[in-house]
Design an enzyme around this catalytic site. Structure first.
Site, mmCIF file in Angstrom:
data_model
loop_
_atom_site.group_PDB
_atom_site.id
_atom_site.type_symbol
_atom_site.label_atom_id
_atom_site.label_comp_id
_atom_site.label_asym_id
_atom_site.label_seq_id
_atom_site.Cartn_x
_atom_site.Cartn_y
_atom_site.Cartn_z
ATOM 1 N N SER A 23 0.887 -1.168 0.000
ATOM 2 C CA SER A 23 0.000 0.000 0.000
ATOM 3 C C SER A 23 0.920 1.210 0.000
ATOM 4 O O SER A 23 1.956 1.181 0.668
ATOM 5 C CB SER A 23 -0.877 -0.029 1.245
ATOM 6 N N TYR A 40 -4.345 -3.608 9.083
ATOM 7 C CA TYR A 40 -4.069 -3.535 7.640
ATOM 8 C C TYR A 40 -2.643 -3.027 7.400
ATOM 9 O O TYR A 40 -1.868 -3.622 6.650
ATOM 10 C CB TYR A 40 -5.086 -2.603 6.981
HETATM 11 N N1 LIG Z 1 -8.135 -0.099 -3.406
HETATM 12 C C1 LIG Z 1 -7.237 0.624 -2.728
HETATM 13 O O1 LIG Z 1 -7.440 1.825 -2.433
HETATM 14 C C2 LIG Z 1 -5.931 0.001 -2.336
HETATM 15 C C3 LIG Z 1 -4.909 0.828 -1.806
HETATM 16 C C4 LIG Z 1 -3.709 0.269 -1.408
HETATM 17 C C5 LIG Z 1 -3.526 -1.105 -1.531
HETATM 18 N N2 LIG Z 1 -4.520 -1.883 -2.046
HETATM 19 C C6 LIG Z 1 -4.292 -3.320 -2.150
HETATM 20 O O2 LIG Z 1 -4.604 -3.787 -3.441
HETATM 21 C C7 LIG Z 1 -5.041 -5.149 -3.364
HETATM 22 C C8 LIG Z 1 -6.349 -5.325 -4.095
HETATM 23 O O3 LIG Z 1 -7.323 -4.524 -3.462
HETATM 24 P P1 LIG Z 1 -8.704 -4.147 -4.165
HETATM 25 O O4 LIG Z 1 -9.008 -2.771 -3.753
HETATM 26 O O5 LIG Z 1 -8.657 -4.536 -5.590
HETATM 27 O O6 LIG Z 1 -9.684 -5.134 -3.348
HETATM 28 P P2 LIG Z 1 -11.032 -5.885 -3.789
HETATM 29 O O7 LIG Z 1 -11.747 -6.147 -2.497
HETATM 30 O O8 LIG Z 1 -11.749 -5.173 -4.862
HETATM 31 O O9 LIG Z 1 -10.481 -7.281 -4.341
HETATM 32 C C9 LIG Z 1 -9.849 -8.179 -3.471
HETATM 33 C C10 LIG Z 1 -10.113 -9.618 -3.889
HETATM 34 O O10 LIG Z 1 -9.503 -10.459 -2.889
HETATM 35 C C11 LIG Z 1 -10.322 -11.614 -2.768
HETATM 36 N N3 LIG Z 1 -10.054 -12.312 -1.511
HETATM 37 C C12 LIG Z 1 -10.390 -11.909 -0.256
HETATM 38 N N4 LIG Z 1 -10.042 -12.861 0.627
HETATM 39 C C13 LIG Z 1 -9.475 -13.872 -0.082
HETATM 40 C C14 LIG Z 1 -8.922 -15.132 0.282
HETATM 41 N N5 LIG Z 1 -8.904 -15.561 1.559
HETATM 42 N N6 LIG Z 1 -8.410 -15.925 -0.687
HETATM 43 C C15 LIG Z 1 -8.444 -15.516 -1.993
HETATM 44 N N7 LIG Z 1 -8.961 -14.340 -2.397
HETATM 45 C C16 LIG Z 1 -9.473 -13.526 -1.453
HETATM 46 C C17 LIG Z 1 -11.740 -11.039 -2.840
HETATM 47 O O11 LIG Z 1 -12.695 -12.049 -3.126
HETATM 48 C C18 LIG Z 1 -11.603 -10.004 -3.945
HETATM 49 O O12 LIG Z 1 -11.912 -10.550 -5.212
HETATM 50 C C19 LIG Z 1 -5.106 -5.481 -1.858
HETATM 51 O O13 LIG Z 1 -3.937 -6.154 -1.464
HETATM 52 C C20 LIG Z 1 -5.173 -4.115 -1.207
HETATM 53 O O14 LIG Z 1 -4.664 -4.122 0.120
HETATM 54 C C21 LIG Z 1 -5.715 -1.358 -2.438
#
Ligand SMILES: NC(=O)c1ccc[n+]([C@@H]2O[C@H](COP(=O)([O-])OP(=O)(O)OC[C@H]3O[C@@H](n4cnc5c(N)ncnc54)[C@H](O)[C@@H]3O)[C@@H](O)[C@H]2O)c1
Length: 267
Positions: free
Chosen positions: A142, A160
């Site tokens: 992140s 987190y």
């Molecule tokens: N969206 C943001 O603002 C942001 C910012 C910084 C970092 N991130 C990181 O980016 C990555 C993706 O985030 P996103 O926003 O696309 O999230 P999202 O919730 O849209 O997608 C996450 C996916 O992870 C899957 N998942 C959850 N638990 C699981 C498990 N036990 N096994 C397998 N799959 C599982 C969910 O089903 C979902 O499809 C994450 O690691 C998040 O921490 C996101």
């Protein structure tokens, strides 16, 4: 000609958000892509979107918190694709509890999905890459944790943030140990990106509409809020041979948030 022509990629967490757009971009750039997620129907939908784009893909259900589930999915994908050249790990879960609200199960759940899940995925894929003598492992951090240890993160998300710090250090130690075998290990560090996961987390804190989100986070982001498609390009770079001498790195893809103290300190 695509940047990933001939490569076989596994994207875990690809039923939604950043993982889904990364899987689609990889396919557009010529990779054969396996899509994995605990949400099997979402993974199937991503695979169908890739097929509609004319790309090759398959999907598999996986729960990254369970080591046997991860190794089973990785073995299945390696069998189907004939190996794995690129691994992307993006699963996300966050409930945004503060230190005093935090329950043991919430703390452990966030660690299990984001930190331990990344470890299990690395452990399952590395033997295939060792046999090939090449590969690219890409975790998801992140951007609040991407600036090399400054360790700034919203106070409302201690589990987190701690799990992402663990991912950062896992990436560096895995890179140190396995890059001599031809396996590059990096992370992408997104800034705030509009996805189902991030919207759900904000909604738990009463932030429900885009105008509120823009007002709260926009001023700290010189290029505005991110889209999953923006972040996917960071994964593409680290998956491609254009990053062939880059390992142990965490690449911020955050529209300039880290360059801006407001971005670092935004809630
Ligand atoms: N969206 C943001 O603002 C942001 C910012 C910084 C970092 N991130 C990181 O980016 C990555 C993706 O985030 P996103 O926003 O696309 O999230 P999202 O919730 O849209 O997608 C996450 C996916 O992870 C899957 N998942 C959850 N638990 C699981 C498990 N036990 N096994 C397998 N799959 C599982 C969910 O089903 C979902 O499809 C994450 O690691 C998040 O921490 C996101």
């Amino acid at each position: 000609m695509g940047l990933l022509d001939g490569k076989r990629a596994l994207v875990i967490g690809a039923a939604s958000g950043i993982g889904r757009e990364t899987a689609k971009l990889f396919a557009r750039e010529g990779a054969k892509v396996a899509v994995a997620d605990i949400d099997t129907s979402g993974a199937e939908a991503t695979a169908a979107q890739i097929s509609a784009l004319g790309g090759g893909s398959c999907f598999v259900g996986v729960d990254v918190t369970k080591k046997a589930s991860v190794s089973g999915a990785v073995d299945e994908v390696a069998g189907k694709l004939g190996g794995i050249d690129v691994l992307v790990v993006t699963p996300f879960v966050s409930t945004g509890m503060t230190v005093m609200e935090m329950t043991q199960s919430d703390w452990e759940r966030q660690y299990a999905v984001m930190a331990t899940g990344t470890l299990f995925a690395f452990q399952a894929v590395i033997p295939y890459m060792q046999k090939q003598g090449a590969g690219s492992l890409i975790a998801t951090s992140s951007s609040h944790f991407g600036d090399y240890g400054s360790m700034t993160h919203p106070a409302m998300m201690p589990a987190y943030g701690s799990a992402k710090a663990a991912v950062e250090l896992l990436v560096r130690s895995t890179a140190t140990l396995h890059s001599p075998q031809g396996i590059r290990v990096n992370a992408v560090a997104p800034g705030f990106t509009v996805t189902q996961g991030s919207l759900n987390t904000l909604e738990e804190h009463g932030v429900k509409d885009m105008a509120m989100i823009e007002g709260m986070l926009g001023p700290g982001m010189p290029m505005g809020l991110g889209k999953p498609e923006d972040v996917a390009e960071g994964f593409l770079f680290l998956a491609s041979d254009y990053s062939s001498y880059i390992t142990g790195y965490s690449l911020p893809v955050d529209g300039g948030s880290l360059a801006n103290a407001g971005g670092k300190l935004a809630p």
